[in-house]
Scaffold this motif. Structure first.
Motif, mmCIF file in Angstrom:
data_model
loop_
_atom_site.group_PDB
_atom_site.id
_atom_site.type_symbol
_atom_site.label_atom_id
_atom_site.label_comp_id
_atom_site.label_asym_id
_atom_site.label_seq_id
_atom_site.Cartn_x
_atom_site.Cartn_y
_atom_site.Cartn_z
ATOM 1 N N MET A 65 -24.090 -14.902 17.012
ATOM 2 C CA MET A 65 -25.004 -15.712 16.216
ATOM 3 C C MET A 65 -24.295 -16.498 15.116
ATOM 4 N N PHE A 66 -23.021 -16.195 14.862
ATOM 5 C CA PHE A 66 -22.296 -16.787 13.733
ATOM 6 C C PHE A 66 -21.284 -17.827 14.205
ATOM 7 N N ASP A 67 -20.972 -18.769 13.316
ATOM 8 C CA ASP A 67 -19.951 -19.771 13.622
ATOM 9 C C ASP A 67 -18.569 -19.142 13.726
ATOM 10 N N ARG A 68 -18.326 -18.151 12.871
ATOM 11 C CA ARG A 68 -16.991 -17.538 12.823
ATOM 12 C C ARG A 68 -17.121 -16.060 12.498
ATOM 13 N N VAL A 69 -16.251 -15.255 13.106
ATOM 14 C CA VAL A 69 -16.236 -13.815 12.868
ATOM 15 C C VAL A 69 -14.867 -13.437 12.322
ATOM 16 N N LEU A 70 -14.856 -12.720 11.195
ATOM 17 C CA LEU A 70 -13.614 -12.264 10.579
ATOM 18 C C LEU A 70 -13.566 -10.747 10.586
ATOM 19 N N GLN A 71 -12.412 -10.212 10.909
ATOM 20 C CA GLN A 71 -12.163 -8.781 10.782
ATOM 21 C C GLN A 71 -11.486 -8.529 9.445
ATOM 22 N N MET A 72 -11.997 -7.553 8.722
ATOM 23 C CA MET A 72 -11.462 -7.289 7.396
ATOM 24 C C MET A 72 -9.950 -7.046 7.439
ATOM 25 N N ASP A 73 -9.485 -6.354 8.450
ATOM 26 C CA ASP A 73 -8.051 -6.051 8.545
ATOM 27 C C ASP A 73 -7.197 -7.297 8.762
ATOM 28 N N ASP A 74 -7.825 -8.378 9.255
ATOM 29 C CA ASP A 74 -7.064 -9.601 9.513
ATOM 30 C C ASP A 74 -6.928 -10.484 8.279
ATOM 31 N N ILE A 75 -7.834 -10.339 7.317
ATOM 32 C CA ILE A 75 -7.790 -11.226 6.151
ATOM 33 C C ILE A 75 -7.357 -10.521 4.877
ATOM 34 N N ALA A 76 -7.384 -9.184 4.885
ATOM 35 C CA ALA A 76 -7.063 -8.440 3.660
ATOM 36 C C ALA A 76 -6.199 -7.233 3.987
ATOM 37 N N GLN A 77 -5.383 -6.883 3.051
ATOM 38 C CA GLN A 77 -4.508 -5.710 3.169
ATOM 39 C C GLN A 77 -4.927 -4.676 2.139
ATOM 40 N N THR A 78 -5.121 -3.453 2.603
ATOM 41 C CA THR A 78 -5.429 -2.369 1.681
ATOM 42 C C THR A 78 -4.150 -1.902 1.020
ATOM 43 N N LEU A 79 -4.147 -1.868 -0.283
ATOM 44 C CA LEU A 79 -2.953 -1.477 -1.028
ATOM 45 C C LEU A 79 -2.994 0.017 -1.311
ATOM 46 N N PRO A 80 -1.923 0.746 -0.982
ATOM 47 C CA PRO A 80 -1.892 2.178 -1.289
ATOM 48 C C PRO A 80 -1.764 2.399 -2.786
ATOM 49 N N PRO A 81 -2.127 3.590 -3.258
ATOM 50 C CA PRO A 81 -1.941 3.880 -4.684
ATOM 51 C C PRO A 81 -0.473 3.737 -5.065
ATOM 52 N N PRO A 82 -0.187 3.266 -6.260
ATOM 53 C CA PRO A 82 1.207 3.136 -6.687
ATOM 54 C C PRO A 82 1.853 4.504 -6.798
ATOM 55 N N PRO A 83 3.162 4.585 -6.579
ATOM 56 C CA PRO A 83 3.838 5.887 -6.684
ATOM 57 C C PRO A 83 3.729 6.455 -8.092
ATOM 58 N N GLN A 84 3.500 7.745 -8.144
ATOM 59 C CA GLN A 84 3.399 8.417 -9.431
ATOM 60 C C GLN A 84 4.786 8.757 -9.953
ATOM 61 N N LYS A 85 4.967 8.634 -11.250
ATOM 62 C CA LYS A 85 6.246 9.010 -11.840
ATOM 63 C C LYS A 85 6.406 10.520 -11.813
ATOM 64 N N MET A 86 7.581 10.947 -11.408
ATOM 65 C CA MET A 86 7.860 12.380 -11.338
ATOM 66 C C MET A 86 8.140 12.922 -12.739
ATOM 67 N N ARG A 87 7.519 14.029 -13.040
ATOM 68 C CA ARG A 87 7.789 14.685 -14.310
ATOM 69 C C ARG A 87 8.948 15.661 -14.151
ATOM 70 N N SER A 88 9.746 15.782 -15.183
ATOM 71 C CA SER A 88 10.868 16.712 -15.130
ATOM 72 C C SER A 88 10.361 18.142 -15.053
ATOM 73 N N ALA A 89 10.970 18.922 -14.169
ATOM 74 C CA ALA A 89 10.546 20.310 -13.994
ATOM 75 C C ALA A 89 11.100 21.221 -15.079
ATOM 76 N N THR A 90 12.110 20.749 -15.824
ATOM 77 C CA THR A 90 12.715 21.595 -16.850
ATOM 78 C C THR A 90 12.293 21.122 -18.220
ATOM 79 N N LYS A 91 12.077 22.048 -19.101
ATOM 80 C CA LYS A 91 11.714 21.716 -20.475
ATOM 81 C C LYS A 91 12.959 21.297 -21.249
ATOM 82 N N PRO A 92 12.844 20.344 -22.133
ATOM 83 C CA PRO A 92 14.021 19.921 -22.919
ATOM 84 C C PRO A 92 14.464 21.061 -23.844
#
Length: 236
Positions: A205-232
């Motif tokens: 019924m539509f002039d054009r059909v778009l798939q979300m995966d074809d026009i947009a990229q899902t961005l993963p969460p940014p990497p979390q900074k690692m905390r030091s396991a040892t206390k200063p």
């Protein structure tokens, strides 16, 4: 949309859209799985959320350069919205619900010579009985409410109609009837229609059909900074 990227919070879901264009009078169906960012994309186009970067042009203005108040006014003037849950005022009449956008959009109101006549004309075109014009919106059936929501989106001839799953509660025959009526009214005024759905059967019924995966990229969460396991160490 050009080179748009957006992220919910610093570590949340992200979306990137390199390029998206919808022409005047074009009907576009946007398909995609749940969680792919379809509703976020619509929110960006409407200016209810702002991208981290990029350009979003609607009606000759870059939404990213407008203040929040100016974005609200611009959206009211240039975009007609049909929500999945319709978002009608249940205790207001059918006519008052349809006329509501004109209260916030002077230019859109100026394109309607007689608001009451135009509301009645849209209702007739969309199959809403004249006897219902004074009825409370909350008293209508789901199909009737859907048509009222479409009339509200169409009044004042906005350049773009955004519809978020507007036919999800309808059977196949009612879906086809509703979309035919919507497209007929949009073509009359050269309004573009962009509709989100999970139902690929609507594609012919539509002039054009778009798939979300074809026009947009899902961005993963940014990497979390690692905390030091040892206390200063502290000097005594």
């Amino acid at each position: 949309m050009t080179d748009v990227s957006y992220r919910w919070g610093r570590a949340g879901f992200g979306l990137a859209v390199p390029q998206l264009q919808v022409a005047a009078g074009e009907t576009v169906l946007l398909l995609g799985r749940s969680g792919s960012g379809k509703s976020t994309l619509l929110s960006l186009i409407c200016g209810t959320v702002m991208p981290d970067q990029g350009r979003i042009d609607v009606g000759g203005a870059d939404l990213c350069t407008l203040s929040a108040a100016r974005r609200d006014r611009h959206r009211a003037e240039y975009i007609g919205l049909i929500f999945q849950q319709f978002n009608l005022l249940p205790y207001a009449s059918v006519t008052d619900n349809i006329l509501l956008p004109l209260r916030f959009a002077p230019k859109r109101r100026g394109r309607v010579s007689g608001p009451l006549h135009e509301a009645a004309r849209l209702c007739a075109a969309l199959g809403i009985d004249e006897a219902l014009l004074a009825a409370r919106a909350g008293s209508l059936s789901v199909g009737q409410q859907q048509r009222v929501a479409a009339a509200r989106a169409l009044i004042g001839f906005p350049q773009l109609i955004i519809a978020d799953e507007p036919t999800s509660a309808l059977d196949a025959a009612s879906q086809e009837t509703f979309l035919s009526l919507l497209f007929d009214q949009a073509r009359t005024h050269n309004s573009a229609v962009m509709m989100v759905s999970h139902d690929a059967r609507l594609a012919p019924m539509f002039d054009r059909v778009l798939q979300m995966d074809d026009i947009a990229q899902t961005l993963p969460p940014p990497p979390q900074k690692m905390r030091s396991a040892t206390k200063p160490e502290h000097n005594a």
